[in-house]
Scaffold this active site. Structure first.
Site, PDB file in Angstrom:
ATOM      1  N   HIS A   1       0.828  -1.207   0.000  1.00 19.71           N
ATOM      2  CA  HIS A   1       0.000   0.000   0.000  1.00 19.71           C
ATOM      3  C   HIS A   1       0.864   1.259   0.000  1.00 19.71           C
ATOM      4  O   HIS A   1       2.043   1.208   0.345  1.00 19.71           O
ATOM      5  CB  HIS A   1      -0.916   0.029   1.232  1.00 19.71           C
ATOM      6  CG  HIS A   1      -2.114  -0.861   1.112  1.00 19.71           C
ATOM      7  ND1 HIS A   1      -2.069  -2.204   1.392  1.00 19.71           N
ATOM      8  CD2 HIS A   1      -3.390  -0.600   0.727  1.00 19.71           C
ATOM      9  CE1 HIS A   1      -3.268  -2.740   1.185  1.00 19.71           C
ATOM     10  NE2 HIS A   1      -4.086  -1.787   0.778  1.00 19.71           N
TER      11      HIS A   1
ATOM     12  N   LYS B   1      -0.742   4.975   4.730  1.00 21.25           N
ATOM     13  CA  LYS B   1      -1.699   4.063   5.375  1.00 21.25           C
ATOM     14  C   LYS B   1      -1.365   3.905   6.851  1.00 21.25           C
ATOM     15  O   LYS B   1      -0.197   3.729   7.219  1.00 21.25           O
ATOM     16  CB  LYS B   1      -1.674   2.705   4.656  1.00 21.25           C
ATOM     17  CG  LYS B   1      -2.722   1.743   5.187  1.00 21.25           C
ATOM     18  CD  LYS B   1      -2.959   0.603   4.223  1.00 21.25           C
ATOM     19  CE  LYS B   1      -3.979  -0.388   4.779  1.00 21.25           C
ATOM     20  NZ  LYS B   1      -5.275   0.237   5.089  1.00 21.25           N
TER      21      LYS B   1
HETATM   22  N1  LIG Z   1     -12.557  -0.604   1.997  1.00 23.15           N
HETATM   23  C1  LIG Z   1     -11.824  -0.133   0.998  1.00 23.15           C
HETATM   24  O1  LIG Z   1     -11.945  -0.533  -0.159  1.00 23.15           O
HETATM   25  C2  LIG Z   1     -10.824   0.946   1.291  1.00 23.15           C
HETATM   26  C3  LIG Z   1     -10.141   1.590   0.259  1.00 23.15           C
HETATM   27  C4  LIG Z   1      -9.272   2.609   0.590  1.00 23.15           C
HETATM   28  C5  LIG Z   1      -9.106   2.971   1.914  1.00 23.15           C
HETATM   29  N2  LIG Z   1      -9.772   2.309   2.871  1.00 23.15           N
HETATM   30  C6  LIG Z   1      -9.724   2.707   4.276  1.00 23.15           C
HETATM   31  O2  LIG Z   1     -10.499   3.886   4.397  1.00 23.15           O
HETATM   32  C7  LIG Z   1      -9.955   4.704   5.415  1.00 23.15           C
HETATM   33  C8  LIG Z   1      -9.659   6.079   4.828  1.00 23.15           C
HETATM   34  O3  LIG Z   1      -8.649   5.971   3.865  1.00 23.15           O
HETATM   35  P1  LIG Z   1      -8.089   7.254   3.089  1.00 23.15           P
HETATM   36  O4  LIG Z   1      -6.961   6.774   2.276  1.00 23.15           O
HETATM   37  O5  LIG Z   1      -9.218   7.980   2.448  1.00 23.15           O
HETATM   38  O6  LIG Z   1      -7.526   8.098   4.318  1.00 23.15           O
HETATM   39  P2  LIG Z   1      -7.360   9.674   4.439  1.00 23.15           P
HETATM   40  O7  LIG Z   1      -6.415   9.905   5.567  1.00 23.15           O
HETATM   41  O8  LIG Z   1      -7.055  10.264   3.118  1.00 23.15           O
HETATM   42  O9  LIG Z   1      -8.820  10.147   4.857  1.00 23.15           O
HETATM   43  C9  LIG Z   1      -9.367  10.018   6.123  1.00 23.15           C
HETATM   44  C10 LIG Z   1     -10.211  11.241   6.360  1.00 23.15           C
HETATM   45  O10 LIG Z   1     -10.905  11.077   7.586  1.00 23.15           O
HETATM   46  C11 LIG Z   1     -10.981  12.337   8.179  1.00 23.15           C
HETATM   47  N3  LIG Z   1     -11.293  12.178   9.596  1.00 23.15           N
HETATM   48  C12 LIG Z   1     -10.471  11.802  10.609  1.00 23.15           C
HETATM   49  N4  LIG Z   1     -11.145  11.819  11.765  1.00 23.15           N
HETATM   50  C13 LIG Z   1     -12.408  12.192  11.469  1.00 23.15           C
HETATM   51  C14 LIG Z   1     -13.586  12.387  12.248  1.00 23.15           C
HETATM   52  N5  LIG Z   1     -13.577  12.242  13.560  1.00 23.15           N
HETATM   53  N6  LIG Z   1     -14.713  12.757  11.623  1.00 23.15           N
HETATM   54  C15 LIG Z   1     -14.730  12.915  10.290  1.00 23.15           C
HETATM   55  N7  LIG Z   1     -13.643  12.784   9.500  1.00 23.15           N
HETATM   56  C16 LIG Z   1     -12.506  12.412  10.099  1.00 23.15           C
HETATM   57  C17 LIG Z   1      -9.613  12.976   7.919  1.00 23.15           C
HETATM   58  O11 LIG Z   1      -9.688  14.380   8.009  1.00 23.15           O
HETATM   59  C18 LIG Z   1      -9.369  12.519   6.491  1.00 23.15           C
HETATM   60  O12 LIG Z   1      -9.860  13.493   5.574  1.00 23.15           O
HETATM   61  C19 LIG Z   1      -8.729   3.971   5.939  1.00 23.15           C
HETATM   62  O13 LIG Z   1      -9.101   3.228   7.075  1.00 23.15           O
HETATM   63  C20 LIG Z   1      -8.365   3.032   4.815  1.00 23.15           C
HETATM   64  O14 LIG Z   1      -7.692   1.894   5.253  1.00 23.15           O
HETATM   65  C21 LIG Z   1     -10.613   1.312   2.588  1.00 23.15           C
HETATM   66  O1  LIG Z   2      -5.644   2.792   1.024  1.00 26.22           O
HETATM   67  C1  LIG Z   2      -5.947   2.024   1.948  1.00 26.22           C
HETATM   68  O2  LIG Z   2      -5.715   2.283   3.129  1.00 26.22           O
HETATM   69  C2  LIG Z   2      -6.639   0.760   1.627  1.00 26.22           C
HETATM   70  N1  LIG Z   2      -6.995  -0.015   2.603  1.00 26.22           N
HETATM   71  C3  LIG Z   2      -7.736  -1.200   2.463  1.00 26.22           C
HETATM   72  C4  LIG Z   2      -7.213  -2.273   3.403  1.00 26.22           C
HETATM   73  O3  LIG Z   2      -6.716  -1.974   4.500  1.00 26.22           O
HETATM   74  O4  LIG Z   2      -7.326  -3.443   3.052  1.00 26.22           O
HETATM   75  C5  LIG Z   2      -7.936  -1.717   1.094  1.00 26.22           C
HETATM   76  C6  LIG Z   2      -7.718  -0.812  -0.011  1.00 26.22           C
HETATM   77  C7  LIG Z   2      -6.943   0.440   0.226  1.00 26.22           C
END
Ligand SMILES: NC(=O)c1ccc[n+]([C@@H]2O[C@H](COP(=O)([O-])OP(=O)(O)OC[C@H]3O[C@@H](n4cnc5c(N)ncnc54)[C@H](O)[C@@H]3O)[C@@H](O)[C@H]2O)c1
Ligand SMILES: O=C(O)C1=N[C@H](C(=O)O)CCC1
Length: 266
Positions: free
Chosen positions: A155, A159
């Site tokens: 990643h 992250k």
């Molecule tokens: N399920 C999936 O397919 C997938 C894909 C990508 C990322 N993710 C996950 O999604 C999450 C976010 O990833 P990202 O890359 O967008 O991170 P990021 O750091 O770019 O975004 C997180 C956002 O949350 C905000 N935030 C933090 N605390 C907050 C609160 N109390 N209230 C509201 N907003 C708040 C931050 O200001 C930031 O803008 C991570 O846990 C990541 O692992 C999951």
């Molecule tokens: O960008 C991230 O953070 C992502 N998190 C997910 C994970 O923890 O598996 C999946 C995709 C991107």
């Protein structure tokens, strides 16, 4: 049928921005508010990059749910706030779709119990990319025949959690079918701590973090004279949006807890 009224938590984040775009561009979806720990009281349209989004920004989730009628919360924040948001949503009769990763087993059990009590749908998706979900399913199929497995997840370097939610879910799915074995030499020793990665029921998980990466995972299986490698790559965050749409559509039709999109992909 009326639109699905949606609140997005974390709208300024990498995933949140993409999700705002998805909701704004989907006819049957309506963005009604966002949750952000900054900019309380402003409109999202006042923030750079969100010109057409005339919805209020709330920092307090309870105030948001008291003021606005909401069907679904999409959470893309951090494990700590994601859990608080999902729990509060269910308490207010709002269905959570959570992409945030890093939840503990206890967190998942608590949300499952709350779903049952409230008779509401809730979807926790460690990975919304449909290709990644297939990679996990294919890995589970392979795990039945190959019990030596190494999971390498890669990643971007911003992250927060390691191993990734996807790697944990993959290991859990393989563990359901894999004949349990402690991998590697029984006398193997790490001369540098962590060299063999995390150990999940004898399987090893390795987390790579590099700028330039988005989200990638390779599951390697080995047995006498052969290896099998199953790999998925997300090259941009648009890759996750068809899964977010599927999760929102589905969460409106169910009253159960779902952990992983493989449970709702037909
Ligand atoms: N399920 C999936 O397919 C997938 C894909 C990508 C990322 N993710 C996950 O999604 C999450 C976010 O990833 P990202 O890359 O967008 O991170 P990021 O750091 O770019 O975004 C997180 C956002 O949350 C905000 N935030 C933090 N605390 C907050 C609160 N109390 N209230 C509201 N907003 C708040 C931050 O200001 C930031 O803008 C991570 O846990 C990541 O692992 C999951
Ligand atoms: O960008 C991230 O953070 C992502 N998190 C997910 C994970 O923890 O598996 C999946 C995709 C991107």
């Amino acid at each position: 049928m009326s639109n699905v009224k949606i609140v997005i938590a974390g709208p300024r984040g990498r995933m949140g921005r993409e999700a705002v775009g998805l909701v704004m561009n989907t006819e049957e979806f309506e963005l009604v508010a966002v949750l952000d720990h900054k900019n309380e009281g402003k409109l999202l349209s006042e923030i750079e990059g969100f010109h057409n989004c005339d919805v209020p920004i709330y920092s307090n989730i309870e105030a948001c749910f008291q003021d606005v009628q909401v069907d679904v919360l999409i959470d893309l924040t951090t494990p700590e706030f994601g859990m608080h948001h999902a729990r509060t949503a269910l308490q207010y009769g709002v269905r959570p779709v959570v992409g945030t990763t890093g939840f503990s087993k206890d967190d998942l059990i608590e949300l499952e119990n709350l779903c049952q009590e409230k008779e509401l749908g809730c979807i926790i998706a460690p990975n919304f990319a449909l290709g990644a979900v297939l990679m996990m399913k294919f890995s589970q199929m392979a795990g039945k025949y190959f019990n030596h497995v190494e999971i390498i997840e890669l990643h971007h370097d911003q992250k927060l959690d390691a191993p990734s939610g996807t790697a944990v879910k993959t290991a859990e799915m393989i563990a359901e079918v894999r004949e349990k074995v402690e991998q590697g030499h029984p006398n193997e020793k790490e001369t540098i701590d962590g060299a063999r990665g995390a150990n999940f029921e004898g399987m090893h998980i390795h987390s790579v973090r590099l700028p330039g990466l988005i989200a990638h995972q390779q599951v390697m299986f080995g047995s006498e004279g052969q290896t099998l490698t199953i790999r998925h790559d997300s090259y941009n965050r648009g890759s996750f949006m068809s899964g977010v749409k599927l999760a929102v559509d589905t969460v409106m039709k169910i009253d159960t807890f779902v952990y992983g999109l493989e449970n709702i992909m037909e």
